[in-house]
Design a protein around this motif. Structure first.
Motif, mmCIF file in Angstrom:
data_model
loop_
_atom_site.group_PDB
_atom_site.id
_atom_site.type_symbol
_atom_site.label_atom_id
_atom_site.label_comp_id
_atom_site.label_asym_id
_atom_site.label_seq_id
_atom_site.Cartn_x
_atom_site.Cartn_y
_atom_site.Cartn_z
ATOM 1 N N MET A 195 36.871 30.255 31.154
ATOM 2 C CA MET A 195 37.536 31.437 31.697
ATOM 3 C C MET A 195 38.345 31.090 32.940
ATOM 4 O O MET A 195 39.461 31.597 33.132
ATOM 5 C CB MET A 195 36.494 32.507 32.029
ATOM 6 N N ALA A 196 37.809 30.219 33.793
ATOM 7 C CA ALA A 196 38.540 29.807 34.995
ATOM 8 C C ALA A 196 39.788 29.019 34.615
ATOM 9 O O ALA A 196 40.857 29.193 35.211
ATOM 10 C CB ALA A 196 37.634 28.969 35.893
ATOM 11 N N GLY A 197 39.653 28.146 33.618
ATOM 12 C CA GLY A 197 40.809 27.374 33.171
ATOM 13 C C GLY A 197 41.897 28.253 32.598
ATOM 14 O O GLY A 197 43.090 28.039 32.846
ATOM 15 N N LEU A 198 41.491 29.275 31.830
ATOM 16 C CA LEU A 198 42.476 30.213 31.277
ATOM 17 C C LEU A 198 43.185 30.981 32.387
ATOM 18 O O LEU A 198 44.400 31.220 32.324
ATOM 19 C CB LEU A 198 41.782 31.184 30.323
ATOM 20 N N SER A 199 42.421 31.375 33.411
ATOM 21 C CA SER A 199 43.028 32.084 34.532
ATOM 22 C C SER A 199 44.029 31.196 35.261
ATOM 23 O O SER A 199 45.133 31.626 35.605
ATOM 24 C CB SER A 199 41.944 32.556 35.507
ATOM 25 N N ALA A 200 43.634 29.940 35.499
ATOM 26 C CA ALA A 200 44.519 29.008 36.192
ATOM 27 C C ALA A 200 45.779 28.725 35.374
ATOM 28 O O ALA A 200 46.850 28.468 35.932
ATOM 29 C CB ALA A 200 43.781 27.700 36.488
ATOM 30 N N ALA A 201 45.650 28.784 34.047
ATOM 31 C CA ALA A 201 46.796 28.515 33.177
ATOM 32 C C ALA A 201 47.708 29.731 33.008
ATOM 33 O O ALA A 201 48.723 29.652 32.319
ATOM 34 C CB ALA A 201 46.311 28.047 31.807
ATOM 35 N N GLY A 202 47.318 30.850 33.597
ATOM 36 C CA GLY A 202 48.156 32.041 33.520
ATOM 37 C C GLY A 202 47.758 33.024 32.440
ATOM 38 O O GLY A 202 48.374 34.076 32.311
ATOM 39 N N ILE A 203 46.700 32.701 31.664
ATOM 40 C CA ILE A 203 46.281 33.618 30.606
ATOM 41 C C ILE A 203 45.722 34.905 31.206
ATOM 42 O O ILE A 203 45.855 35.984 30.634
ATOM 43 C CB ILE A 203 45.228 32.943 29.706
ATOM 44 N N GLY A 204 45.110 34.778 32.380
ATOM 45 C CA GLY A 204 44.565 35.968 33.024
ATOM 46 C C GLY A 204 45.642 36.991 33.335
ATOM 47 O O GLY A 204 45.438 38.202 33.186
ATOM 48 N N LEU A 205 46.805 36.519 33.778
ATOM 49 C CA LEU A 205 47.909 37.434 34.046
ATOM 50 C C LEU A 205 48.379 38.117 32.765
ATOM 51 O O LEU A 205 48.749 39.289 32.772
ATOM 52 C CB LEU A 205 49.074 36.671 34.691
#
Length: 207
Positions: free
Chosen positions: A52-62
């Motif tokens: 989840m942190a990696g996805l957020s850092a990759a911009g998926i969270g946005l």
């Protein structure tokens, strides 16, 4: 290390130690099967958090935040999984300590997978990292900033392993008493109800 990083560490300790589905899973696994089995579930939680942190850092969270439909899919998937865990916990038959059962390796792998799925299906994890990581890592997209992001993710996962390991150790101490059939059944019912409560609470989660 700057002050922002240590503020992040304090936030991790508070977040990871706060009651939630992950803590409940750790306690439930420790009471049902002991510390070692619980730690495989904790490792799954850490893997899910890293994803989840990696996805957020990759911009998926946005993307999730800006696309309500995707957020709703993630939210309802998490709610459904919590209700599934509640059902499995309610149906679980108490087993005495040392009783023969399924292959330990298979059981450990299953707990690890459940932990990863629980963490990865919780939109609150994605929103937490989306809100916090930029404050720790600063501007993203440059090689210089990639190390702080990796450090922040590693710090979160390490904090989760340590704190949940303590929880599992404390819970396993009570395992001898809670392994009695009546006590074990009561704990299973209570855990199932709490999983349901967490699922109901997640239904009200907004972006």
């Amino acid at each position: 290390m700057n002050n922002t990083y240590w503020m992040f560490v304090a936030m991790v300790v508070f977040t990871v130690s706060s009651p939630g589905p992950g803590v409940l899973m750790t306690l439930d696994n420790a009471i049902a099967s002991g510390w070692r089995a619980a730690m495989h579930g904790v490792l799954g939680l850490a893997i899910g958090a890293a994803i989840m942190a990696g996805l957020s850092a990759a911009g998926i969270g946005l993307l999730v935040r800006s696309w309500p439909t995707l957020f709703l899919l993630l939210k309802y998937g998490g709610v459904g999984y919590l209700f599934y865990l509640a059902y499995r916990t309610w149906q679980r038959e108490p087993a005495p300590i040392g009783a023969a059962g399924a292959s330990p390796a298979k059981g450990y792998g299953r707990r690890m997978l459940r932990g990863a799925l629980l963490q990865a299906s919780n939109p609150k994890s994605l929103l937490f990292f989306l809100s916090v990581l930029p404050q720790v890592a600063g501007a993203t997209g440059t090689a210089r900033q990639q190390v702080p992001v990796a450090l922040a993710i590693a710090t979160y996962c390490m904090g989760l392993l340590v704190i949940h390991g303590i929880y599992a150790g404390l819970a396993s101490k009570a395992r001898a008493w809670l392994s009695r059939r009546s006590a074990a059944r009561t704990m299973s019912r209570l855990s199932a109800l709490v999983f349901c409560a967490f699922g109901a609470t997640m239904l009200s989660l907004q972006i």
